[in-house]
Design a protein around this motif. Structure first.
Motif, mmCIF file in Angstrom:
data_model
loop_
_atom_site.group_PDB
_atom_site.id
_atom_site.type_symbol
_atom_site.label_atom_id
_atom_site.label_comp_id
_atom_site.label_asym_id
_atom_site.label_seq_id
_atom_site.Cartn_x
_atom_site.Cartn_y
_atom_site.Cartn_z
ATOM 1 N N ALA B 14 0.817 -1.265 0.091
ATOM 2 C CA ALA B 14 -0.044 -0.052 -0.077
ATOM 3 C C ALA B 14 1.011 1.297 -0.050
ATOM 4 O O ALA B 14 0.443 2.383 -0.350
ATOM 5 C CB ALA B 14 -0.862 -0.048 1.249
ATOM 6 N N LEU B 15 2.049 1.015 0.781
ATOM 7 C CA LEU B 15 2.792 2.307 0.732
ATOM 8 C C LEU B 15 3.802 2.340 -0.680
ATOM 9 O O LEU B 15 4.625 3.185 -0.594
ATOM 10 C CB LEU B 15 3.916 2.198 2.025
ATOM 11 C CG LEU B 15 2.920 2.077 3.163
ATOM 12 C CD1 LEU B 15 4.061 1.651 4.353
ATOM 13 C CD2 LEU B 15 2.350 3.325 3.466
ATOM 14 N N ARG B 20 3.604 -0.812 -7.721
ATOM 15 C CA ARG B 20 2.527 -1.362 -8.351
ATOM 16 C C ARG B 20 2.327 -0.720 -9.927
ATOM 17 O O ARG B 20 2.082 -1.596 -10.855
ATOM 18 C CB ARG B 20 1.252 -0.835 -7.636
ATOM 19 C CG ARG B 20 0.834 -1.643 -6.669
ATOM 20 C CD ARG B 20 -0.669 -1.450 -6.319
ATOM 21 N NE ARG B 20 -0.983 -0.312 -5.172
ATOM 22 C CZ ARG B 20 -1.939 0.228 -4.714
ATOM 23 N NH1 ARG B 20 -2.969 -0.542 -5.312
ATOM 24 N NH2 ARG B 20 -2.009 1.127 -4.100
ATOM 25 N N LYS B 40 14.859 3.032 -2.747
ATOM 26 C CA LYS B 40 15.801 3.845 -3.107
ATOM 27 C C LYS B 40 17.114 3.503 -2.546
ATOM 28 O O LYS B 40 17.161 2.854 -1.767
ATOM 29 C CB LYS B 40 15.707 5.391 -2.925
ATOM 30 C CG LYS B 40 14.887 5.626 -1.702
ATOM 31 C CD LYS B 40 14.486 7.230 -1.545
ATOM 32 C CE LYS B 40 13.024 7.091 -0.609
ATOM 33 N NZ LYS B 40 12.234 8.051 -0.643
ATOM 34 N N LYS B 61 17.832 8.784 11.478
ATOM 35 C CA LYS B 61 17.612 10.074 11.638
ATOM 36 C C LYS B 61 16.938 10.751 10.379
ATOM 37 O O LYS B 61 15.956 11.433 10.628
ATOM 38 C CB LYS B 61 18.635 10.761 11.812
ATOM 39 C CG LYS B 61 18.637 12.093 12.804
ATOM 40 C CD LYS B 61 20.047 12.715 13.250
ATOM 41 C CE LYS B 61 19.587 14.084 14.068
ATOM 42 N NZ LYS B 61 20.947 14.810 14.402
ATOM 43 N N ILE B 62 17.227 10.450 9.481
ATOM 44 C CA ILE B 62 16.639 11.250 8.121
ATOM 45 C C ILE B 62 16.493 10.384 7.024
ATOM 46 O O ILE B 62 15.541 10.438 6.340
ATOM 47 C CB ILE B 62 17.525 12.458 7.886
ATOM 48 C CG1 ILE B 62 17.118 13.360 6.594
ATOM 49 C CG2 ILE B 62 19.109 12.163 7.507
ATOM 50 C CD1 ILE B 62 17.534 14.759 6.670
ATOM 51 N N LEU B 63 17.470 9.429 6.663
ATOM 52 C CA LEU B 63 17.589 8.605 5.216
ATOM 53 C C LEU B 63 16.319 7.714 5.203
ATOM 54 O O LEU B 63 15.638 7.722 4.147
ATOM 55 C CB LEU B 63 18.766 7.828 5.223
ATOM 56 C CG LEU B 63 20.275 8.682 4.962
ATOM 57 C CD1 LEU B 63 21.358 7.648 4.971
ATOM 58 C CD2 LEU B 63 20.078 9.878 3.950
ATOM 59 N N ALA B 64 15.756 7.162 6.353
ATOM 60 C CA ALA B 64 14.483 6.434 6.185
ATOM 61 C C ALA B 64 13.683 6.697 7.188
ATOM 62 O O ALA B 64 14.024 7.338 8.171
ATOM 63 C CB ALA B 64 15.062 4.903 6.395
ATOM 64 N N ASN B 65 12.250 6.639 6.969
ATOM 65 C CA ASN B 65 11.242 6.760 8.034
ATOM 66 C C ASN B 65 10.834 5.253 8.434
ATOM 67 O O ASN B 65 10.099 4.722 7.757
ATOM 68 C CB ASN B 65 10.263 7.630 7.615
ATOM 69 C CG ASN B 65 9.127 7.896 8.464
ATOM 70 O OD1 ASN B 65 8.960 7.207 9.594
ATOM 71 N ND2 ASN B 65 8.288 8.908 8.360
ATOM 72 N N LEU B 67 8.751 4.175 10.227
ATOM 73 C CA LEU B 67 7.352 3.894 10.281
ATOM 74 C C LEU B 67 6.709 3.432 8.960
ATOM 75 O O LEU B 67 5.894 2.774 8.684
ATOM 76 C CB LEU B 67 6.635 5.319 10.483
ATOM 77 C CG LEU B 67 5.259 5.374 11.253
ATOM 78 C CD1 LEU B 67 5.410 4.660 12.559
ATOM 79 C CD2 LEU B 67 4.820 6.852 11.479
ATOM 80 N N ILE B 68 7.422 3.620 7.823
ATOM 81 C CA ILE B 68 6.916 3.367 6.457
ATOM 82 C C ILE B 68 8.062 2.694 5.832
ATOM 83 O O ILE B 68 7.481 2.135 4.675
ATOM 84 C CB ILE B 68 6.475 4.467 5.641
ATOM 85 C CG1 ILE B 68 7.473 5.704 5.723
ATOM 86 C CG2 ILE B 68 4.822 5.103 6.208
ATOM 87 C CD1 ILE B 68 7.034 6.868 4.819
#
Lengths: 218, 76
Positions: B14-15, B20, B40, B61-65, B67-68
């Motif tokens: 979904a993210l 898709r 990426k 800290k910044i490159l990945a979140n 949560l998603i």
């Protein structure tokens, strides 16, 4: 004299002038704050993070802006209880800065959605930016990454602590719990996906946005 | 100099609307796939004092979140 509203400008912010116009109509001075500058918190009565496409949405929406120098001062202001409002990209920035929980992801429709929506404010909400409790606001959305998501325990905590500010009456983007806007545990930091600054006068289609932005002036 | 690679992937389908969409395009070209994901890659160069732990910090800290997204750090 009343202190001005601070309007953050990042590279790619594009709703900044609309916010200034909105506050001119509300009879309240608003001043830009440049992303690379540090500022004196006490010089302002509150802060707005306007919509747009900061840093061209590089990496993730809001991710780069969240770590801009001016944001470290916004963080201190937020902790001191100053009102901070994020609109659209501003919502994404506040989530990326962890000043608000959750994340904004691609609309389930996979499309950019530009339309009027109805959002209802929570009767028991603690959001300090809410102009009218239990009110149905007519506001426009314009986003492709507006679907609010959060883990189950975070959603439950948002509900339990009355941090859900606005919910869509007809969910346009698949947001969890129909969430259109939330606030932090103290209610002073809030954000929403719809654009209140684009609904300030009846001739714009709605003047409901004035109830939200006008909170700083009341 | 040291070189690191950070691979970042969306957590679920979904993210990953890009995945898709690409899967659909592959199918139209006659390539049958059961799944297609688009993430990426960030390649970082730094001096020898840079540790894998520092890259992990960057990712958190910044490159990945988290949560998603998930991420994987590899030294090249």
């Amino acid at each position: 004299m009343k202190r001005p509203v601070g309007v953050l400008r990042f590279l790619g912010t594009n709703c900044d002038a609309d916010i200034l116009q909105a506050y001119e109509w509300l009879g309240c001075e608003a001043k830009y704050i440049w992303w690379a500058d540090h500022f004196k918190i006490e010089d302002y009565c509150g802060f707005i993070l306007p919509g747009g496409f900061s840093y061209g949405d590089y990496l993730r929406c809001g991710a780069l802006a969240a770590h801009a120098p001016a944001m470290s001062d916004v963080r201190v202001a937020a902790e001191k209880g100053y009102p901070v409002l994020g609109i659209c990209n501003g919502f994404q920035i506040l989530c990326e800065a962890a000043l608000l929980p959750g994340a904004l992801t691609k609309n389930l429709s996979r499309q950019f959605q530009d339309q009027w929506v109805e959002v209802k404010s929570n009767l028991t909400g603690i959001c300090k930016w809410d102009g009218k409790k239990n009110f149905k606001y007519k506001l426009p959305i314009a986003h492709s990454m507006g679907r609010f998501i959060a883990p189950g325990d975070v959603l439950k905590s948002l509900e339990d602590k009355n941090q859900i500010w606005l919910t869509y009456t007809k969910n346009p983007n698949g947001a969890m719990l129909d969430i259109a806007g939330i606030c932090n545990v103290t209610g002073n930091v809030a954000a929403l996906m719809p654009h209140p600054e684009r609904a300030m006068k009846d001739w714009m289609g709605s003047s409901d946005g004035a109830h939200i932005l006008g909170k700083l002036n009341s | 100099m040291k070189k690191f690679k950070v691979e970042i992937m969306p957590r679920d389908e979904a993210l990953d609307p890009q995945g898709r969409a690409v899967k659909g395009a592959l199918e139209r070209l006659g390539f049958k796939t059961s799944d297609c994901r688009v993430g990426k890659v960030v390649v970082i160069e730094a001096n020898h004092s840079m540790k894998e732990k520092d890259i992990q910090d960057m990712a958190e800290k910044i490159l990945a979140n988290p949560l998603i997204e998930t991420y994987k750090v590899t030294q090249l």
